[in-house]
Design an enzyme around this catalytic site. Structure first.
Site, short mmCIF file in Angstrom:
data_model
loop_
_atom_site.label_atom_id
_atom_site.label_comp_id
_atom_site.label_asym_id
_atom_site.label_seq_id
_atom_site.Cartn_x
_atom_site.Cartn_y
_atom_site.Cartn_z
N ASP A 138 0.84 -1.20 0.00
CA ASP A 138 0.00 0.00 0.00
C ASP A 138 0.88 1.25 0.00
O ASP A 138 1.99 1.24 -0.51
CB ASP A 138 -0.92 -0.04 1.23
CG ASP A 138 -2.27 0.60 0.97
OD1 ASP A 138 -2.32 1.81 0.71
OD2 ASP A 138 -3.29 -0.10 1.03
N HIS A 175 -3.73 6.16 3.58
CA HIS A 175 -4.51 5.00 3.14
C HIS A 175 -3.94 3.71 3.72
O HIS A 175 -4.67 2.88 4.29
CB HIS A 175 -4.52 4.96 1.62
CG HIS A 175 -5.39 3.90 1.02
ND1 HIS A 175 -4.98 2.60 0.83
CD2 HIS A 175 -6.66 3.95 0.54
CE1 HIS A 175 -5.94 1.91 0.26
NE2 HIS A 175 -6.98 2.71 0.07
N SER A 396 -11.28 -1.05 -0.40
CA SER A 396 -9.97 -0.97 0.26
C SER A 396 -10.07 -1.23 1.75
O SER A 396 -9.10 -1.64 2.38
CB SER A 396 -9.35 0.42 0.04
OG SER A 396 -8.83 0.55 -1.25
#
Length: 451
Positions: A138, A175, A396
């Site tokens: 990620d 994120h 996600s």
């Protein structure tokens, strides 16, 4: 941006072979200085700089001129690497952030409807993920976050981007930190949030640079690395859609590299848990296009669900306890398709009409670890990452809920291989009454029964 043979960018609704939170606006460009090559046997390309060796598969990532690649007798086939630029979904930009100091003592368990609906506290009576390893491929995991400092393996965490930083986010977004928290947050000494597998060994594989770009080759290298360091699960909350299914020689080569890499990881015991994408697309009936990597070989593809009205009066009857939609209902944005989805799991939903009305609509998103940038030296530029907590939605967020559950299954059944862990998750899942199988594959994640 150096290293591009042309400035013609491709724009698709979801991207080309990469990008966090599939379904956002993504642009891609081919590199002129970096190539993915298929080698002849065990031969090593000479006159080229090897970026990623990817031991275990017959592919290598090199830097150099295209001419040098073509002249190399060690190279059988090759294609340019792809660089991806990403913009996250708008719904995630509207949510507030609580810094760690302001959050201390707040009722985190109440805000984590995903863990409550999955009965994670009950699962923790059996295991908290001891003896397992999960990699997060990620945008980087903030090691100073109090809820992630414990699970994070600093010795194994890596930066695959070559941007000069370490595994931590370098000028990038939070994120990856949010994804990691969903998997393994350990409640920061009692004041933070909970992950599904807080005692797993968490490996951070950063593939997104400060500019928000990710390289297809870096993602592949991170998958191979995850397998080679013994990760039981690799979480990829990233994707691309729509990609032409038969896009000439380039498309076939990229597909071959991807499938070979994913098959190798599975063989080595690494279960690949991948976000299905946020395009509201029927992947089963979408013509001659494909969503990657979640429709690649050996992928466990995860669709997203979420409530409407969690902690706010969504149906207008004056009762905060009523939900207009339950946590297992499909999220408005999620991709679906009976044979394209493996499981459905909490990823957060949103009533977009409620945004800006003053109600806490963001409670329907997934709450976990984040960080924010603040200006500490007074120059007007944010320069310091401050740990905090906040909400995000997307497949996600659904994928790491499954990745954490997979770690628990592996912990409870140490002899299981990747396919057996996936099988346990699928057998325990059921399609909720009144909903279509296309949104769930085998069904809605059931952590307790999977153990």
């Amino acid at each position: 941006m150096p290293g591009y043979s042309r400035r013609q960018f491709l724009t698709l609704s979801g991207g080309v072979l990469g990008g966090i939170a599939a379904g956002t606006t993504v642009t891609a460009a081919t590199r002129s200085d970096r190539f993915i090559v298929q080698t002849r046997g065990k031969r090593t390309p000479r006159g080229l700089d090897v970026v990623h060796e990817m031991p275990g598969v017959r592919f290598t990532v090199v830097e150099g001129s295209e001419r040098a690649v073509r002249k190399s007798k060690a190279v059988k086939r090759f294609a340019p690497d792809l660089e991806i630029q990403l913009n996250e979904p708008e719904v995630n930009t509207e949510t507030p952030t609580l810094d760690a100091a302001d959050y201390e003592g707040q009722p985190g368990d109440f805000l984590q409807w995903d863990k409550a609906d999955l009965d994670v506290p009950q699962a923790h009576e059996v295991t908290e993920g001891e003896g397992t390893r999960v990699s997060v491929i990620d945008s980087g995991v903030l090691e100073s976050h109090p809820d992630l400092a414990g699970p994070l393996n600093l010795d194994l965490s890596r930066n695959f981007t070559g941007d000069g930083g370490d595994h931590n986010p370098v000028g990038g977004d939070d994120h990856g930190t949010h994804v990691a928290g969903i998997i393994a947050a350990d409640n920061g000494g009692g004041i933070g949030v909970n992950g599904t597998a807080p005692k797993t060994d968490l490996v951070d594989c950063r593939v997104f640079s400060a500019e928000g770009g990710a390289s297809f080759a870096d993602i592949l290298a991170a998958v191979v690395y995850s397998a080679n360091v013994g990760a039981d699960v690799a979480n990829l909350s990233l994707g691309a859609y729509p990609v032409p299914r038969n896009d000439g020689q380039f498309g076939q080569f990229y597909g071959k590299v991807l499938n070979s890499t994913m098959t190798y990881a599975n063989k080595e015991g690494t279960l690949l848990v991948i976000a299905a994408g946020n395009d509201s697309a029927d992947l089963q009936h979408d013509g001659n296009v494909i969503s990657l990597p979640n429709e690649g070989a050996q992928a466990l593809s995860v669709a997203a669900t979420g409530p409407i009205g969690y902690g706010w009066d969504a149906d207008g009857d004056g009762e905060l306890s009523d939900l207009a939609a339950p946590p297992e209902s499909p999220a408005f944005y999620t991709n679906y398709g009976t044979n394209a989805i493996t499981l459905g799991a909490p990823g957060g939903d949103a009533d977009t009409d409620a945004i800006g009305t003053g109600v806490p609509w963001f409670n329907d998103l997934v709450f976990n670890a984040v960080f924010d940038y603040v200006d500490t030296d007074g120059d007007g530029e944010p320069d310091t990452q401050v740990p905090g907590y906040g909400w995000k939605a997307g497949t996600s967020m659904a994928a790491p809920n499954v990745a954490g559950a997979a770690a628990l299954v592996k912990s409870a059944n140490p002899r299981y291989n990747a396919n057996q862990v996936e099988s346990a998750l699928k057998r325990a899942a059921d399609v909720p009454s009144g909903y279509e199988k296309a949104y769930y594959g085998s069904g809605y994640l059931n952590v307790v029964d999977a153990l």
